[in-house]
Scaffold this motif. Structure first.
Motif, PDB file in Angstrom:
ATOM      1  N   ILE A  25      55.388  33.823  29.344  1.00  0.00           N
ATOM      2  CA  ILE A  25      54.748  32.703  28.658  1.00  0.00           C
ATOM      3  C   ILE A  25      53.623  32.264  29.581  1.00  0.00           C
ATOM      4  CG2 ILE A  25      54.975  30.325  27.831  1.00  0.00           C
ATOM      5  CD1 ILE A  25      58.103  32.263  28.100  1.00  0.00           C
ATOM      6  N   THR A  26      52.391  32.388  29.130  1.00  0.00           N
ATOM      7  CA  THR A  26      51.246  32.015  29.946  1.00  0.00           C
ATOM      8  C   THR A  26      51.236  30.512  30.179  1.00  0.00           C
ATOM      9  OG1 THR A  26      49.939  33.852  29.114  1.00  0.00           O
ATOM     10  CG2 THR A  26      48.712  31.996  30.048  1.00  0.00           C
ATOM     11  N   VAL A  27      50.953  30.121  31.406  1.00  0.00           N
ATOM     12  CA  VAL A  27      50.737  28.718  31.756  1.00  0.00           C
ATOM     13  C   VAL A  27      49.242  28.510  32.007  1.00  0.00           C
ATOM     14  CG1 VAL A  27      51.281  26.876  33.406  1.00  0.00           C
ATOM     15  CG2 VAL A  27      53.078  28.457  32.658  1.00  0.00           C
ATOM     16  N   VAL A  28      48.650  29.343  32.849  1.00  0.00           N
ATOM     17  CA  VAL A  28      47.205  29.372  33.058  1.00  0.00           C
ATOM     18  C   VAL A  28      46.779  30.822  32.900  1.00  0.00           C
ATOM     19  CG1 VAL A  28      45.290  28.972  34.666  1.00  0.00           C
ATOM     20  CG2 VAL A  28      47.241  27.409  34.653  1.00  0.00           C
ATOM     21  N   GLY A  29      45.918  31.088  31.922  1.00  0.00           N
ATOM     22  CA  GLY A  29      45.484  32.443  31.633  1.00  0.00           C
ATOM     23  C   GLY A  29      44.616  33.029  32.731  1.00  0.00           C
ATOM     24  N   PRO A  30      44.166  34.261  32.522  1.00  0.00           N
ATOM     25  CA  PRO A  30      43.389  34.958  33.546  1.00  0.00           C
ATOM     26  C   PRO A  30      42.261  34.094  34.110  1.00  0.00           C
ATOM     27  CG  PRO A  30      43.819  36.406  31.691  1.00  0.00           C
ATOM     28  CD  PRO A  30      44.297  35.043  31.295  1.00  0.00           C
ATOM     29  N   THR A  31      42.272  33.951  35.422  1.00  0.00           N
ATOM     30  CA  THR A  31      41.358  33.076  36.147  1.00  0.00           C
ATOM     31  C   THR A  31      40.873  33.799  37.400  1.00  0.00           C
ATOM     32  OG1 THR A  31      42.605  31.153  35.382  1.00  0.00           O
ATOM     33  CG2 THR A  31      41.223  30.826  37.323  1.00  0.00           C
ATOM     34  N   VAL A  32      39.596  33.662  37.681  1.00  0.00           N
ATOM     35  CA  VAL A  32      39.047  34.251  38.905  1.00  0.00           C
ATOM     36  C   VAL A  32      38.855  33.148  39.935  1.00  0.00           C
ATOM     37  CG1 VAL A  32      37.034  35.399  39.908  1.00  0.00           C
ATOM     38  CG2 VAL A  32      37.949  36.174  37.711  1.00  0.00           C
ATOM     39  N   VAL A  33      39.368  33.403  41.139  1.00  0.00           N
ATOM     40  CA  VAL A  33      39.200  32.471  42.256  1.00  0.00           C
ATOM     41  C   VAL A  33      38.751  33.252  43.483  1.00  0.00           C
ATOM     42  CG1 VAL A  33      40.948  30.835  41.405  1.00  0.00           C
ATOM     43  CG2 VAL A  33      41.619  32.629  42.999  1.00  0.00           C
ATOM     44  N   ASP A  34      38.056  32.571  44.367  1.00  0.00           N
ATOM     45  CA  ASP A  34      37.722  33.189  45.652  1.00  0.00           C
ATOM     46  C   ASP A  34      39.015  33.415  46.423  1.00  0.00           C
ATOM     47  OD1 ASP A  34      35.011  33.140  45.106  1.00  0.00           O
ATOM     48  OD2 ASP A  34      34.697  31.212  46.122  1.00  0.00           O
ATOM     49  N   GLU A  35      39.126  34.559  47.077  1.00  0.00           N
ATOM     50  CA  GLU A  35      40.340  34.856  47.836  1.00  0.00           C
ATOM     51  C   GLU A  35      40.621  33.790  48.890  1.00  0.00           C
ATOM     52  OE1 GLU A  35      39.698  38.868  49.164  1.00  0.00           O
ATOM     53  OE2 GLU A  35      40.201  39.690  47.199  1.00  0.00           O
ATOM     54  N   PRO A  70      38.008  37.380  32.660  1.00  0.00           N
ATOM     55  CA  PRO A  70      36.807  36.940  33.378  1.00  0.00           C
ATOM     56  C   PRO A  70      36.395  37.972  34.430  1.00  0.00           C
ATOM     57  CG  PRO A  70      38.732  35.694  34.094  1.00  0.00           C
ATOM     58  CD  PRO A  70      39.178  36.570  32.952  1.00  0.00           C
ATOM     59  N   GLU A  71      35.098  38.108  34.609  1.00  0.00           N
ATOM     60  CA  GLU A  71      34.572  39.049  35.606  1.00  0.00           C
ATOM     61  C   GLU A  71      34.983  38.606  37.007  1.00  0.00           C
ATOM     62  OE1 GLU A  71      32.927  41.962  35.164  1.00  0.00           O
ATOM     63  OE2 GLU A  71      33.337  41.671  33.023  1.00  0.00           O
ATOM     64  N   ARG A  72      35.261  39.597  37.849  1.00  0.00           N
ATOM     65  CA  ARG A  72      35.662  39.346  39.226  1.00  0.00           C
ATOM     66  C   ARG A  72      34.656  40.024  40.141  1.00  0.00           C
ATOM     67  NH1 ARG A  72      39.681  42.477  42.347  1.00  0.00           N
ATOM     68  NH2 ARG A  72      39.746  43.720  40.466  1.00  0.00           N
ATOM     69  N   GLY A  73      34.223  39.319  41.176  1.00  0.00           N
ATOM     70  CA  GLY A  73      33.282  39.874  42.134  1.00  0.00           C
ATOM     71  C   GLY A  73      33.940  40.142  43.471  1.00  0.00           C
ATOM     72  N   PRO A  74      33.142  40.601  44.437  1.00  0.00           N
ATOM     73  CA  PRO A  74      33.685  40.843  45.780  1.00  0.00           C
ATOM     74  C   PRO A  74      34.257  39.556  46.372  1.00  0.00           C
ATOM     75  CG  PRO A  74      31.434  41.694  45.568  1.00  0.00           C
ATOM     76  CD  PRO A  74      31.724  40.899  44.329  1.00  0.00           C
ATOM     77  N   GLY A  75      35.381  39.673  47.064  1.00  0.00           N
ATOM     78  CA  GLY A  75      36.004  38.512  47.691  1.00  0.00           C
ATOM     79  C   GLY A  75      36.689  37.584  46.708  1.00  0.00           C
ATOM     80  N   GLN A  76      36.921  38.073  45.486  1.00  0.00           N
ATOM     81  CA  GLN A  76      37.587  37.254  44.476  1.00  0.00           C
ATOM     82  C   GLN A  76      38.860  37.940  43.993  1.00  0.00           C
ATOM     83  OE1 GLN A  76      34.377  36.742  41.542  1.00  0.00           O
ATOM     84  NE2 GLN A  76      34.241  34.601  42.228  1.00  0.00           N
ATOM     85  N   ALA A  77      39.765  37.131  43.474  1.00  0.00           N
ATOM     86  CA  ALA A  77      41.014  37.630  42.905  1.00  0.00           C
ATOM     87  C   ALA A  77      41.125  37.125  41.468  1.00  0.00           C
ATOM     88  CB  ALA A  77      42.201  37.131  43.719  1.00  0.00           C
ATOM     89  N   ARG A  78      41.667  37.968  40.594  1.00  0.00           N
ATOM     90  CA  ARG A  78      41.956  37.539  39.220  1.00  0.00           C
ATOM     91  C   ARG A  78      43.444  37.257  39.166  1.00  0.00           C
ATOM     92  NH1 ARG A  78      40.306  41.681  36.501  1.00  0.00           N
ATOM     93  NH2 ARG A  78      38.163  40.998  36.270  1.00  0.00           N
ATOM     94  N   ILE A  79      43.778  36.021  38.813  1.00  0.00           N
ATOM     95  CA  ILE A  79      45.175  35.590  38.807  1.00  0.00           C
ATOM     96  C   ILE A  79      45.546  35.010  37.447  1.00  0.00           C
ATOM     97  CG2 ILE A  79      45.206  35.137  41.294  1.00  0.00           C
ATOM     98  CD1 ILE A  79      44.974  32.098  40.544  1.00  0.00           C
ATOM     99  N   GLY A  80      46.829  34.875  37.231  1.00  0.00           N
ATOM    100  CA  GLY A  80      47.374  34.183  36.078  1.00  0.00           C
ATOM    101  C   GLY A  80      48.637  33.469  36.523  1.00  0.00           C
ATOM    102  N   ILE A  81      48.968  32.378  35.838  1.00  0.00           N
ATOM    103  CA  ILE A  81      50.171  31.614  36.157  1.00  0.00           C
ATOM    104  C   ILE A  81      51.064  31.668  34.919  1.00  0.00           C
ATOM    105  CG2 ILE A  81      51.078  29.433  37.015  1.00  0.00           C
ATOM    106  CD1 ILE A  81      48.792  30.779  38.759  1.00  0.00           C
ATOM    107  N   SER A  82      52.303  32.105  35.091  1.00  0.00           N
ATOM    108  CA  SER A  82      53.166  32.336  33.940  1.00  0.00           C
ATOM    109  C   SER A  82      54.622  32.016  34.221  1.00  0.00           C
ATOM    110  CB  SER A  82      53.078  33.804  33.502  1.00  0.00           C
ATOM    111  OG  SER A  82      51.785  34.153  33.133  1.00  0.00           O
ATOM    112  N   ILE A  83      55.364  31.927  33.139  1.00  0.00           N
ATOM    113  CA  ILE A  83      56.823  31.868  33.169  1.00  0.00           C
ATOM    114  C   ILE A  83      57.301  33.273  32.804  1.00  0.00           C
ATOM    115  CG2 ILE A  83      58.874  30.940  32.033  1.00  0.00           C
ATOM    116  CD1 ILE A  83      57.069  28.439  31.343  1.00  0.00           C
TER     117      ILE A  83
END
Length: 180
Positions: free
Chosen positions: A46-56, A4-17
């Motif tokens: 092992i992905t739990v939540v795939g690549p996700t963009v959230v505001d920092e 997913p595209e990431r903009g200013p003030g955002q972070a790209r995260i993932g949740i995994s094992i």
């Protein structure tokens, strides 16, 4: 790989094992040997939540949410064995999760709620990718090479990964699962 595209003030995260040693190094070496372009940037997981963009600004709430999820999830046994593929839908070869599937599914549902609630492009299928975006011959080789793979370990944590500007996924925070 879909990111997913990431903009200013955002972070790209993932949740995994995270896959522990010695299997992590073995799987990373296999991925490198197959010519996977992501071998050096994505650790075995092992992905739990795939690549996700959230505001920092939301990251503290994400961490609070993951703390609660982890505290409600007991440590569980995970067994990886043999190879599988998503072909022809997606050019991916992976190592199968053969024990711990229900626990991974429950963890995914819990994590993908609250501040991380989102729709998923695909049905959740816990696995460890070993080849992605490589020629068909390499996918065939990966499938054959990983067929005898076998590893078992206790999952005792969930990890928040950050995706850097250099394209590398790095573990940023560990969330310990409940010890019963």
């Amino acid at each position: 790989m879909h990111l997913p595209e990431r903009g200013p003030g955002q972070a790209r995260i993932g949740i995994s094992i995270a896959v522990p040693e010695p299997w992590s190094s073995e799987l990373a070496a296999a991925r490198r040997g197959l010519g996977d372009p992501h071998a050096g940037t994505i650790p075995p997981h092992i992905t739990v939540v795939g690549p996700t963009v959230v505001d920092e600004a939301v990251l503290p709430a994400v961490c609070d949410h993951l703390t609660r999820v982890a505290e409600q999830t007991p440590v569980f046994r995970l067994h990886l064995r043999g190879s599988g593929t998503f072909r022809p839908v997606s050019p991916v070869v992976f190592v199968n999760v053969v024990e711990g599937i229900a626990e991974c599914e429950k963890l995914e549902r819990s994590a993908r709620s609250g501040v991380l609630a989102q729709d998923s492009r695909f049905n959740y299928h816990p696995h460890v990718t070993v080849a992605h975006e490589v020629p068909d011959e390499a996918l065939d080789r990966a499938f054959a090479q990983m067929t005898p793979f076998d590893a078992s370990f206790d999952v005792d944590a969930l990890w928040l990964y950050g995706h850097g500007d250099d394209g590398v996924w790095r573990p940023e925070r560990r969330f310990a699962l409940r010890q019963d």
